[in-house]
Design an enzyme around this catalytic site. Structure first.
Site, PDB file in Angstrom:
ATOM      1  N   ARG A   1      64.576   6.565  13.424  1.00 67.11           N
ATOM      2  CA  ARG A   1      64.457   7.885  12.814  1.00 67.11           C
ATOM      3  C   ARG A   1      65.740   8.691  12.951  1.00 67.11           C
ATOM      4  O   ARG A   1      66.193   9.318  11.989  1.00 67.11           O
ATOM      5  CB  ARG A   1      63.279   8.647  13.418  1.00 67.11           C
TER       6      ARG A   1
ATOM      7  N   LYS B   1      87.081  37.951   4.952  1.00 67.45           N
ATOM      8  CA  LYS B   1      85.913  37.990   4.079  1.00 67.45           C
ATOM      9  C   LYS B   1      85.497  39.433   3.828  1.00 67.45           C
ATOM     10  O   LYS B   1      86.063  40.372   4.393  1.00 67.45           O
ATOM     11  CB  LYS B   1      84.775  37.164   4.696  1.00 67.45           C
TER      12      LYS B   1
END
Length: 229
Positions: free
Chosen positions: A103, A168
């Site tokens: 998994r 930003k």
């Protein structure tokens, strides 16, 4: 084993240890209860959609961490384009070990292959422009995910906040304007290019006049983007 970049290789032992502890806990009670310790098995890595594979080398490390006695053989490598229905590798050995590791190995291969496949599609569509990735990665998986982006043909942008200046919109708001933020970043003399995000045409000239090295043209529809360029 399949090769990996040095930084990704160094990051994997801790990542795999954390992930196995998260997934396995004190032991796989189902496998222990139903599968004998002497049972041998073969598992196949079967591709179910066309795409670019990535993470095979990482999966190899997962199986080795669970059981070094497992044998793996690959017919593809990270970065290869493969078709649905292709078997890209096999693992052979103790069935218990394969069941414990599968998994986590699949989670990483599936995620990394998805990133590589998307990066390939974006890179192909954007030519001759170059596609860069971002820091919007799953915590703890940055190196693996940026490696996957490269396997799809994209290029890495910043790895961390310390290896690139990117002003930003929140920096602009906190500093009091685009030009002011750029001038402050240039004055800091970091030795790095100063990149600045602009989301309006009227921010471009002030950013350039203040000395910005690169502009990030943010969330602009195509006609506005053309005007900005």
């Amino acid at each position: 084993m399949l090769p990996l970049p040095t930084d990704v290789e160094a990051d994997l032992p801790a990542l795999i240890a954390r992930a196995l502890a998260e997934d396995v806990g004190s032991g796989d009670v189902t496998t222990t209860a139903t599968v004998g310790p002497d049972v041998q098995a073969t598992g196949r890595f079967l591709v179910k959609e066309d795409g670019v594979v990535a993470g095979l080398a990482v999966a190899e490390r997962v199986f080795a961490a669970v059981d070094p006695g497992l044998a793996l053989a690959w017919t593809a490598a990270d970065g290869d384009r493969v078709a649905a229905g292709t078997t890209v590798g096999t693992v052979y050995g103790a069935a218990r070990s394969i069941l414990v590791a599968e998994r986590l190995a699949l989670n990483l291969v599936q995620r990394m292959s998805g990133i590589a496949t998307a990066a390939h599609a974006f890179t192909k569509a954007a030519r001759p422009a170059i596609v860069l990735d971002t820091r919007k990665t799953v915590p703890g998986l940055r190196l693996a995910e940026k490696y996957a982006a490269r396997m799809g043909g994209a290029r890495n942008h910043r790895l961390r906040l310390d290896d690139g200046v990117l002003i930003k919109d929140n920096h602009v708001a906190a500093c009091g304007g685009v030009a002011k933020a750029v001038r402050a970043a240039k004055a800091a003399e970091t030795g790095l290019q100063v990149q600045v995000e602009v989301d309006r045409i009227d921010q471009i000239e002030p950013a350039l006049a203040a000395g910005a090295d690169r502009l990030l043209l943010d969330n602009m529809p195509p006609p506005v983007l053309r005007e900005a360029v």
